[in-house]
Design a protein around this motif. Sequence first.
Motif, PDB file in Angstrom:
ATOM      1  N   ASN A 267       0.827  -1.201   0.000  1.00 30.92           N
ATOM      2  CA  ASN A 267       0.000   0.000   0.000  1.00 30.92           C
ATOM      3  C   ASN A 267       0.867   1.258   0.000  1.00 30.92           C
ATOM      4  O   ASN A 267       1.802   1.380   0.781  1.00 30.92           O
ATOM      5  CB  ASN A 267      -0.930   0.018   1.219  1.00 30.92           C
ATOM      6  N   ILE A 268       0.527   2.194  -0.888  1.00 33.30           N
ATOM      7  CA  ILE A 268       1.214   3.489  -0.932  1.00 33.30           C
ATOM      8  C   ILE A 268       0.270   4.554  -0.393  1.00 33.30           C
ATOM      9  O   ILE A 268      -0.878   4.677  -0.849  1.00 33.30           O
ATOM     10  CB  ILE A 268       1.646   3.846  -2.367  1.00 33.30           C
ATOM     11  N   GLN A 269       0.726   5.297   0.586  1.00 33.27           N
ATOM     12  CA  GLN A 269      -0.089   6.379   1.131  1.00 33.27           C
ATOM     13  C   GLN A 269      -0.127   7.538   0.145  1.00 33.27           C
ATOM     14  O   GLN A 269       0.866   7.859  -0.508  1.00 33.27           O
ATOM     15  CB  GLN A 269       0.492   6.852   2.462  1.00 33.27           C
ATOM     16  N   MET A 270      -1.293   8.180   0.062  1.00 26.96           N
ATOM     17  CA  MET A 270      -1.473   9.301  -0.854  1.00 26.96           C
ATOM     18  C   MET A 270      -1.926  10.539  -0.078  1.00 26.96           C
ATOM     19  O   MET A 270      -2.624  10.430   0.937  1.00 26.96           O
ATOM     20  CB  MET A 270      -2.506   8.962  -1.931  1.00 26.96           C
ATOM     21  N   TYR A 271      -1.523  11.698  -0.593  1.00 28.57           N
ATOM     22  CA  TYR A 271      -1.881  12.979   0.013  1.00 28.57           C
ATOM     23  C   TYR A 271      -2.459  13.896  -1.054  1.00 28.57           C
ATOM     24  O   TYR A 271      -2.036  13.864  -2.214  1.00 28.57           O
ATOM     25  CB  TYR A 271      -0.663  13.637   0.657  1.00 28.57           C
ATOM     26  N   GLN A 272      -3.417  14.697  -0.645  1.00 29.06           N
ATOM     27  CA  GLN A 272      -4.027  15.651  -1.566  1.00 29.06           C
ATOM     28  C   GLN A 272      -3.420  17.033  -1.335  1.00 29.06           C
ATOM     29  O   GLN A 272      -3.384  17.526  -0.209  1.00 29.06           O
ATOM     30  CB  GLN A 272      -5.543  15.709  -1.370  1.00 29.06           C
ATOM     31  N   VAL A 273      -2.938  17.644  -2.410  1.00 25.46           N
ATOM     32  CA  VAL A 273      -2.309  18.963  -2.328  1.00 25.46           C
ATOM     33  C   VAL A 273      -3.379  20.040  -2.421  1.00 25.46           C
ATOM     34  O   VAL A 273      -4.094  20.138  -3.421  1.00 25.46           O
ATOM     35  CB  VAL A 273      -1.274  19.144  -3.456  1.00 25.46           C
ATOM     36  N   GLU A 274      -3.471  20.848  -1.363  1.00 25.44           N
ATOM     37  CA  GLU A 274      -4.435  21.946  -1.355  1.00 25.44           C
ATOM     38  C   GLU A 274      -3.845  23.198  -2.005  1.00 25.44           C
ATOM     39  O   GLU A 274      -4.561  23.973  -2.647  1.00 25.44           O
ATOM     40  CB  GLU A 274      -4.862  22.263   0.082  1.00 25.44           C
ATOM     41  N   GLY A 275      -2.560  23.412  -1.808  1.00 27.88           N
ATOM     42  CA  GLY A 275      -1.901  24.593  -2.358  1.00 27.88           C
ATOM     43  C   GLY A 275      -0.682  24.932  -1.535  1.00 27.88           C
ATOM     44  O   GLY A 275      -0.254  24.168  -0.668  1.00 27.88           O
ATOM     45  N   LEU A 276      -0.101  26.084  -1.802  1.00 22.78           N
ATOM     46  CA  LEU A 276       1.077  26.526  -1.067  1.00 22.78           C
ATOM     47  C   LEU A 276       0.738  26.813   0.388  1.00 22.78           C
ATOM     48  O   LEU A 276      -0.392  27.184   0.709  1.00 22.78           O
ATOM     49  CB  LEU A 276       1.643  27.795  -1.706  1.00 22.78           C
ATOM     50  N   LEU A 277       1.727  26.647   1.256  1.00 20.32           N
ATOM     51  CA  LEU A 277       1.551  26.984   2.664  1.00 20.32           C
ATOM     52  C   LEU A 277       1.322  28.488   2.809  1.00 20.32           C
ATOM     53  O   LEU A 277       1.804  29.283   1.992  1.00 20.32           O
ATOM     54  CB  LEU A 277       2.777  26.556   3.465  1.00 20.32           C
ATOM     55  N   PRO A 278       0.591  28.916   3.841  1.00 16.29           N
ATOM     56  CA  PRO A 278       0.228  30.329   3.992  1.00 16.29           C
ATOM     57  C   PRO A 278       1.407  31.290   3.927  1.00 16.29           C
ATOM     58  O   PRO A 278       1.313  32.351   3.305  1.00 16.29           O
ATOM     59  CB  PRO A 278      -0.444  30.366   5.379  1.00 16.29           C
ATOM     60  N   GLY A 279       2.529  30.946   4.535  1.00 17.40           N
ATOM     61  CA  GLY A 279       3.667  31.863   4.542  1.00 17.40           C
ATOM     62  C   GLY A 279       4.460  31.903   3.251  1.00 17.40           C
ATOM     63  O   GLY A 279       5.398  32.699   3.118  1.00 17.40           O
ATOM     64  N   LEU A 280       4.070  31.065   2.275  1.00 16.30           N
ATOM     65  CA  LEU A 280       4.831  30.970   1.025  1.00 16.30           C
ATOM     66  C   LEU A 280       4.041  31.419  -0.196  1.00 16.30           C
ATOM     67  O   LEU A 280       4.472  31.203  -1.327  1.00 16.30           O
ATOM     68  CB  LEU A 280       5.310  29.528   0.821  1.00 16.30           C
ATOM     69  N   CYS A 281       2.876  32.049   0.029  1.00 20.07           N
ATOM     70  CA  CYS A 281       2.047  32.481  -1.092  1.00 20.07           C
ATOM     71  C   CYS A 281       1.721  33.974  -0.975  1.00 20.07           C
ATOM     72  O   CYS A 281       1.860  34.573   0.095  1.00 20.07           O
ATOM     73  CB  CYS A 281       0.773  31.651  -1.200  1.00 20.07           C
ATOM     74  N   VAL A 282       1.275  34.554  -2.067  1.00 23.30           N
ATOM     75  CA  VAL A 282       0.985  35.983  -2.128  1.00 23.30           C
ATOM     76  C   VAL A 282      -0.459  36.249  -1.724  1.00 23.30           C
ATOM     77  O   VAL A 282      -1.394  35.758  -2.373  1.00 23.30           O
ATOM     78  CB  VAL A 282       1.234  36.525  -3.551  1.00 23.30           C
ATOM     79  N   ASP A 283      -0.644  36.992  -0.646  1.00 28.13           N
ATOM     80  CA  ASP A 283      -1.978  37.458  -0.220  1.00 28.13           C
ATOM     81  C   ASP A 283      -3.019  36.338  -0.159  1.00 28.13           C
ATOM     82  O   ASP A 283      -4.170  36.516  -0.591  1.00 28.13           O
ATOM     83  CB  ASP A 283      -2.467  38.567  -1.157  1.00 28.13           C
ATOM     84  N   GLY A 284      -2.615  35.179   0.335  1.00 26.20           N
ATOM     85  CA  GLY A 284      -3.567  34.085   0.508  1.00 26.20           C
ATOM     86  C   GLY A 284      -3.863  33.305  -0.760  1.00 26.20           C
ATOM     87  O   GLY A 284      -4.627  32.327  -0.720  1.00 26.20           O
ATOM     88  N   ASN A 285      -3.291  33.699  -1.910  1.00 23.84           N
ATOM     89  CA  ASN A 285      -3.475  32.954  -3.164  1.00 23.84           C
ATOM     90  C   ASN A 285      -2.530  31.760  -3.151  1.00 23.84           C
ATOM     91  O   ASN A 285      -1.340  31.889  -3.429  1.00 23.84           O
ATOM     92  CB  ASN A 285      -3.190  33.864  -4.355  1.00 23.84           C
ATOM     93  N   THR A 286      -3.062  30.587  -2.836  1.00 25.84           N
ATOM     94  CA  THR A 286      -2.225  29.404  -2.606  1.00 25.84           C
ATOM     95  C   THR A 286      -1.632  28.811  -3.880  1.00 25.84           C
ATOM     96  O   THR A 286      -0.959  27.775  -3.827  1.00 25.84           O
ATOM     97  CB  THR A 286      -3.038  28.315  -1.885  1.00 25.84           C
ATOM     98  N   ALA A 287      -1.877  29.465  -5.017  1.00 30.37           N
ATOM     99  CA  ALA A 287      -1.256  29.019  -6.259  1.00 30.37           C
ATOM    100  C   ALA A 287      -0.167  29.986  -6.727  1.00 30.37           C
ATOM    101  O   ALA A 287       0.468  29.751  -7.754  1.00 30.37           O
ATOM    102  CB  ALA A 287      -2.308  28.875  -7.360  1.00 30.37           C
ATOM    103  N   LEU A 288       0.049  31.063  -5.961  1.00 33.65           N
ATOM    104  CA  LEU A 288       0.994  32.092  -6.379  1.00 33.65           C
ATOM    105  C   LEU A 288       2.123  32.212  -5.355  1.00 33.65           C
ATOM    106  O   LEU A 288       1.918  32.714  -4.250  1.00 33.65           O
ATOM    107  CB  LEU A 288       0.269  33.434  -6.524  1.00 33.65           C
TER     108      LEU A 288
END
Length: 464
Positions: free
Chosen positions: A238-259
């Motif tokens: 079995n391989i564990q899987m994780y779902q990516v929501e987006g960038l961590l809060p401190g690493l994105c621009v103004d809450g845009n988790t894709a930027l």
Amino acid sequence: MESASRDQLLKRIARLVRQNKELEEQVKKLEREKERLLETTVKYKLLVEGNELRGLKVAEEEKTLKFNMVTVLFADIRSFSGLTDEMDSGAVMDELDEIFFEFDRITGKYHVEKIRTIGDTYMCAGGIPEKNITNPVEVVMAAVELRRFIREYEAARRGSERIWNLKIGIHTGPVSATISGKNRVSYDIKGRAVNTASRIQGASERDAILVSVMTYELVKEFFNCEYFGKLPVKYTGNIQMYQVEGLLPGLCVDGNTALPNDAFRVKFGLIQFTDIQEVILDKLERELPDFLFYHNVKHTVDVVTEVELIGWAEGCTDEEILLLKTAALFHDVGHTVSYDDHEYQGTLLAHKMLPAYGYTDDQIERICKIIMSTKLPPRPTDLLEQIICDSDLDYLGRSDFIPVSNTLYEELKAQDKIISLNDWNRLQVKFISGHQYFTATARRLREVNKKLQIERIQSLINGD
């Protein structure tokens, strides 16, 4: 009779001339073919040697390259049945072409290699053809941007209505790549990592990015991920899987988790530094002159290590540490070109190389200024310059000072820059007596030992 014999002789000569010209043309043709074959052989050998230097294993018989760490992405994008029934099939295909065209741009932006499209499935991989340690982050970052593009593309075309269903699966592991093509080289990759990534994509849901636990462990410091479940994989379990929501809060621009923001780029740069370091150290190993007994690969590694240690102790920021380590890496690479102005030559190479690794113009200028501050006698104008100057002469206060200084003596002697060991020791006493470490950290760690070095050297000087 004589006239007939003369005519025959002239004809024979003319025939020999023609044959000679034909032979000359054949020789020239063979020489061109030989040059072409030699050029092809050299190119292949360079490819093989270059890939081996970057950690790629070449299997010549199978004509494949083996990569130890590649991140494979499968993106399945399908139109919802029923919603596209009223659309012209040509219009649906046109949209899919537009989407795949933008996918190519996004993956290229993150140095991810497109492998192929299979119907409505897009396949790409990071870490080929150039080996790098950052490919898991780059591939997941590309996936986040692919998802953002689909959302914005649909919103611009049809508001809240959606007709495209995007599902992404990502896995990191070893692959084998077969090279094909002349004008444009393409890669076909195979291996368990490819199969696993495809299986994860099959388990993914609408608008979801699923990654294996292998990829998750390599990207979790950058992305917000939630546990998704287990996937049974043959021969692996079995391989564990994780779902990516987006960038961590401190690493994105103004809450845009894709930027990504500047903090992301600096954090990424600190990891990417390993790739740059591998290239530069390999260059030093291959191109440094044999007489550089002191300014060798070990010295560069020592300075890179020391700037980081002193930098953290002096309270430097992450970005300042990145600039320091990069300057330390390049500060002596100019020795591959010239001895006396190696600092300047190092700045030229930094200007040439660093843009490809995402360094800004301001960062590169700052790095070059730090490099130039190591030119003797040191005259640093700020903390970062003080740190690299102290690191560059760190050996003055170390317990291995005598053997290290002897390598510098041998280096100078080989260039006829110093006459005798006595002269060298006198010069060292004068230099060390006038030298002072600039940072509080270096003074605390090295200043006491430095005073002992003067006594040790003076005991080695013979009276004339």
